[in-house]
Scaffold this active site. Structure first.
Site, PDB file in Angstrom:
ATOM      1  N   SER A 107       0.836  -1.198   0.000  1.00  0.00           N
ATOM      2  CA  SER A 107       0.000   0.000   0.000  1.00  0.00           C
ATOM      3  C   SER A 107       0.879   1.259   0.000  1.00  0.00           C
ATOM      4  O   SER A 107       1.648   1.465  -0.935  1.00  0.00           O
ATOM      5  CB  SER A 107      -0.960  -0.061   1.200  1.00  0.00           C
ATOM      6  OG  SER A 107      -2.020   0.839   1.041  1.00  0.00           O
ATOM      7  N   ASP A 142      -9.263  -5.970  -3.971  1.00  0.00           N
ATOM      8  CA  ASP A 142      -8.850  -4.581  -3.773  1.00  0.00           C
ATOM      9  C   ASP A 142      -9.859  -3.678  -4.483  1.00  0.00           C
ATOM     10  O   ASP A 142     -10.571  -4.114  -5.392  1.00  0.00           O
ATOM     11  CB  ASP A 142      -7.451  -4.352  -4.383  1.00  0.00           C
ATOM     12  CG  ASP A 142      -6.348  -4.284  -3.326  1.00  0.00           C
ATOM     13  OD1 ASP A 142      -6.501  -3.512  -2.371  1.00  0.00           O
ATOM     14  OD2 ASP A 142      -5.337  -5.003  -3.477  1.00  0.00           O
ATOM     15  N   HIS A 159      -7.386  -6.085   0.351  1.00  0.00           N
ATOM     16  CA  HIS A 159      -6.231  -5.203   0.532  1.00  0.00           C
ATOM     17  C   HIS A 159      -5.372  -5.608   1.739  1.00  0.00           C
ATOM     18  O   HIS A 159      -4.175  -5.319   1.775  1.00  0.00           O
ATOM     19  CB  HIS A 159      -6.730  -3.761   0.697  1.00  0.00           C
ATOM     20  CG  HIS A 159      -5.643  -2.738   0.663  1.00  0.00           C
ATOM     21  ND1 HIS A 159      -4.941  -2.449  -0.487  1.00  0.00           N
ATOM     22  CD2 HIS A 159      -5.115  -1.944   1.633  1.00  0.00           C
ATOM     23  CE1 HIS A 159      -4.040  -1.508  -0.219  1.00  0.00           C
ATOM     24  NE2 HIS A 159      -4.121  -1.189   1.059  1.00  0.00           N
TER      25      HIS A 159
END
Length: 255
Positions: A112, A197, A229
């Site tokens: 991320s 995601d 995610h």
């Protein structure tokens, strides 16, 4: 992380700079060797949360295969700015290279916001750091590469990021504009995104992969099935998880 610290030989809270938040943890394989490959992990959390002290996901599967794992901390917003974080990541990599000059390759893995920080390293001028790290691979997991959309969201509140800040720290824009070729054509870049995601993570990951591919990087793109995610990074604790296997294959193939 508790399990990793209990079962692996480690050096914890090692300062890589003078700042209070500039610390890293090193977890060693059973056969401790300064010539191991090193995988450096940069945690996510929108540059404002997360910690090295809860991020030792991949330590046991990788150290079991002879890979040293380094988990690094950086100053989170609002204390740290994006420019500072990029500088801290750069200095942490230079520190590992200087401490372990005989390493068999340095691999960067980020999740991320951590994937954003790792991907900014494509554009680093290492000469001013007095060392050229032996970078052999990048594992970019559900990353953010174009920061402009974040300027207009609540995520930007602690970051205080202007449009100019976002553009200066967007590897997507910088690589599109840069004419730099990879210094090591063999250096492999794996761009991954979780099946579940959000659409924006899918868009950014695909576009970033395409930009790397056009720029002559040895890049590949993988959508990891049945994960969101967070699961995509949590599952790195499992040696048989598909992404753990991809990371190990890339590192071990070089050796």
């Amino acid at each position: 992380t508790k399990k990793a610290r209990a079962t692996r030989r480690s050096l914890l809270h090692i300062p890589y700079g003078d700042g209070e938040g500039e610390k890293l943890d090193i977890y060693f394989p059973g056969e401790v060797s300064a010539a191991s490959p090193f995988c450096l992990f940069f945690h996510g959390g929108y540059w404002q949360s997360g910690s090295k002290d809860t991020s030792a996901f991949m330590v046991n599967p990788l150290t079991a295969q002879g890979v040293a794992v380094v988990v690094m901390a950086y100053d989170l917003a609002p204390k740290g700015t994006l420019d500072q974080m990029v500088d801290q990541v750069t200095r942490s990599i230079a520190f590992v290279q200087k401490q372990y000059p005989c390493n068999e390759g340095i691999y960067l893995c980020g999740h991320s916001a951590g994937a954003h920080l790792a991907s900014m390293m494509f554009l680093t001028n290492w000469t001013k750091h007095g060392v050229t790290p032996n970078l052999k691979g990048f594992f970019l997991v559900s990353g953010i590469y174009d920061l402009e959309p974040i300027v207009y969201t609540t995520h930007n509140a602690p970051l205080h990021m202007t449009l100019e800040d976002a553009q200066r720290n967007s590897p997507q824009l910088l690589l599109e504009a840069a004419l730099t070729r990879p210094s090591d054509p063999a250096c492999h870049v794996l761009v991954t995104v979780g099946q579940h995601d959000s659409p924006e993570f899918h868009r950014q990951s695909r576009e970033f992969y395409q930009t790397l591919h056009r720029g002559g990087w040895n890049a590949s793109f993988e959508e990891i099935h049945d994960v969101d995610h967070f699961e995509i990074i949590w599952n790195l604790t499992q040696k048989d998880f598909v992404l753990t296997q991809m990371i190990l294959k890339t590192i071990l193939r070089e050796h």
